[in-house]
Structures are given as C-alpha cells and as structure tokens.
Design a protein around this motif. Sequence first.
Motif, PDB file in Angstrom:
ATOM      1  N   CYS A 170       0.851  -1.190   0.000  1.00 33.24           N
ATOM      2  CA  CYS A 170       0.000   0.000   0.000  1.00 33.24           C
ATOM      3  C   CYS A 170       0.886   1.239   0.000  1.00 33.24           C
ATOM      4  O   CYS A 170       1.822   1.348   0.798  1.00 33.24           O
TER       5      CYS A 170
ATOM      6  N   GLN B 273       1.009   5.722  -0.416  1.00 34.78           N
ATOM      7  CA  GLN B 273       0.242   6.951  -0.210  1.00 34.78           C
ATOM      8  C   GLN B 273       0.381   7.783  -1.485  1.00 34.78           C
ATOM      9  O   GLN B 273       1.473   8.231  -1.828  1.00 34.78           O
TER      10      GLN B 273
ATOM     11  N   ARG C  72      -2.514  12.289  -0.181  1.00 32.97           N
ATOM     12  CA  ARG C  72      -2.072  11.072   0.493  1.00 32.97           C
ATOM     13  C   ARG C  72      -3.203  10.052   0.604  1.00 32.97           C
ATOM     14  O   ARG C  72      -3.633   9.654   1.684  1.00 32.97           O
TER      15      ARG C  72
ATOM     16  N   PRO D 108      -4.499   6.405   0.458  1.00 30.02           N
ATOM     17  CA  PRO D 108      -3.977   5.040   0.518  1.00 30.02           C
ATOM     18  C   PRO D 108      -4.367   4.271  -0.746  1.00 30.02           C
ATOM     19  O   PRO D 108      -5.537   4.232  -1.134  1.00 30.02           O
TER      20      PRO D 108
ATOM     21  N   ASP E 285       5.856  -1.020  -0.444  1.00 31.39           N
ATOM     22  CA  ASP E 285       4.919  -0.776   0.642  1.00 31.39           C
ATOM     23  C   ASP E 285       5.365   0.408   1.504  1.00 31.39           C
ATOM     24  O   ASP E 285       6.543   0.537   1.855  1.00 31.39           O
TER      25      ASP E 285
ATOM     26  N   SER F   5       5.558   7.049  -0.154  1.00 27.31           N
ATOM     27  CA  SER F   5       4.707   8.177  -0.520  1.00 27.31           C
ATOM     28  C   SER F   5       5.024   8.594  -1.947  1.00 27.31           C
ATOM     29  O   SER F   5       6.190   8.860  -2.275  1.00 27.31           O
TER      30      SER F   5
END
Length: 258
Positions: free
Chosen positions: A5, A7, A26, A28, A69, A72
């Motif tokens: 995941c 951002q 941001r 997710p 993972d 950003s």
Amino acid sequence: MNGPCIQLTLAPELRLFASPSRRAERVPTATDGASSLGHVVESAGVPLTEVGRLLVDGREVPVSYVPRDGQSVEVLGVERPQPVPGAPLRFLLDVHLGTLARRLRLLGVDAAYENEDIGDPALATRSAAEQRVLLSRDRGLLRRRELFAGAYVYSDNPDEQVRDVLGRFAPALAPWSRCTACNGRLHQADKDSVGDRLEHGTQRSYDVFAQCGDCDRVYWRGAHHARLEQIVDEAVAAFGTAADRPATPDSAGRTRTP
C-alpha cells in the motif's frame, strides 16, 4: 489488490481525472507489488500524457519504477511550456476539436484534423507516423501506447482551448499563413488568377487575395475579419511575437469563422 500500500498524492490539476474518493492528498492506494508506477497512476484515472515528474519519498523516479509498501508517491503535472523532443512541433486533433483546429491554423500552427471520425487506432497510428502531438478530450485515446505524444484538452470552450494549447506548448505563431480548411500553406494570389473562383460582388469589392497551395481555396478580407483579427491579436499579445507574416489577406473569405 492485497499487495503493498502506497500513499498517492495527485497534483491539484490532475485530480479531475480521479474519482472523488481519490482526490485528497495522500490517498492510501493498494498495488500488486509488480506493476510499474505508470500503471498505478493510469489505474487512478490519470493519462500519462498529463504527468510530469513522479516523486517517491521526495526522490524523482521513472514511470517504470515499481513502488514498495509504505512509500509516498507524488504525481506532478507537466511543466509549461512543455518541450516535445524528436520532431518539429505539430499537432493532430480528434474529430471533436474542429473549431480548435481552425483557430490553430489561423495562427499559423500546423494542425492536422479529420472531419470524419477515423477511429482511435487510426488516429494513434497517424500520430506516430507523422510525429504529431495528439490533442483530445478522450482519456482512453490518450492512453494508447502507439502515440508519438499526446495532450488532454481541459476545456470545451474554444477560447480556453486555444489558450491551453498555446500556453502548454508555446508553438511559433505565423498568423494568416495556413488554410483554415485543410492546413495547407497560403500564397499571395492576384485577382486575375483567381477571378473564375469569385462571385461578382467579391471581384468588385476586394483586390488582395491569397490561395491555398494544397486545396486551391481562395481567401480575402471577408465579413468576419474583425472577429478573426481579434483572435489573432489576443493570441499574439498573450503568447509572444508572431513569426514574419506572409503577404496574404488577413481574413478567410471562404471558410466559416473559427
């Protein structure tokens, strides 16, 4: 997706392409751990033609980068003016942008356009074969891999469309030098050489003419002169000095107003 995941933050001008739930900062975003960042951005709805720099944790990366993972990702828009390397700057417009095509031609910008819908594959192929920047409001068309280059036209208003394209690509302007009907080059023509193509009223009222070297269309200072001159003057004032003007009429007598 149940993979890593990240951002994801889209630049404000790019958020219109995303669903409302993905327009905040941001957001997710789940990935599969194998797809490139370019694929992730397109999956968010943003055509890569509209993407400038990609920053991962503040570091610039290529579209081929595979995000991990917790990272950003910031997606920036294209810088303006946007350089187009590899070919002279020229455009191809889809069937829905006829007015924009005529206005670009009025300003002397090389703008190819088909009056009929030739289909997305043919447009993309022509863009690649002729190395033209494809202008469109069709996001799916701009995602075709065979494009030479492309750009989304953000407005459906012709005045704003012209400002958008000129501001983004800064093409050289040479007003009154192209046929607004076919994109061919205009040359000065004397009244005797084009007389058989004119109505009697036009022959009596005008003395300065130009003719397209490709389609033979004849031009003169017509009834729409003031409106055309306004379009040209506003473009030149806002986006730079025009190239040397040819000795041609400054209005299109046989072409409908852009």
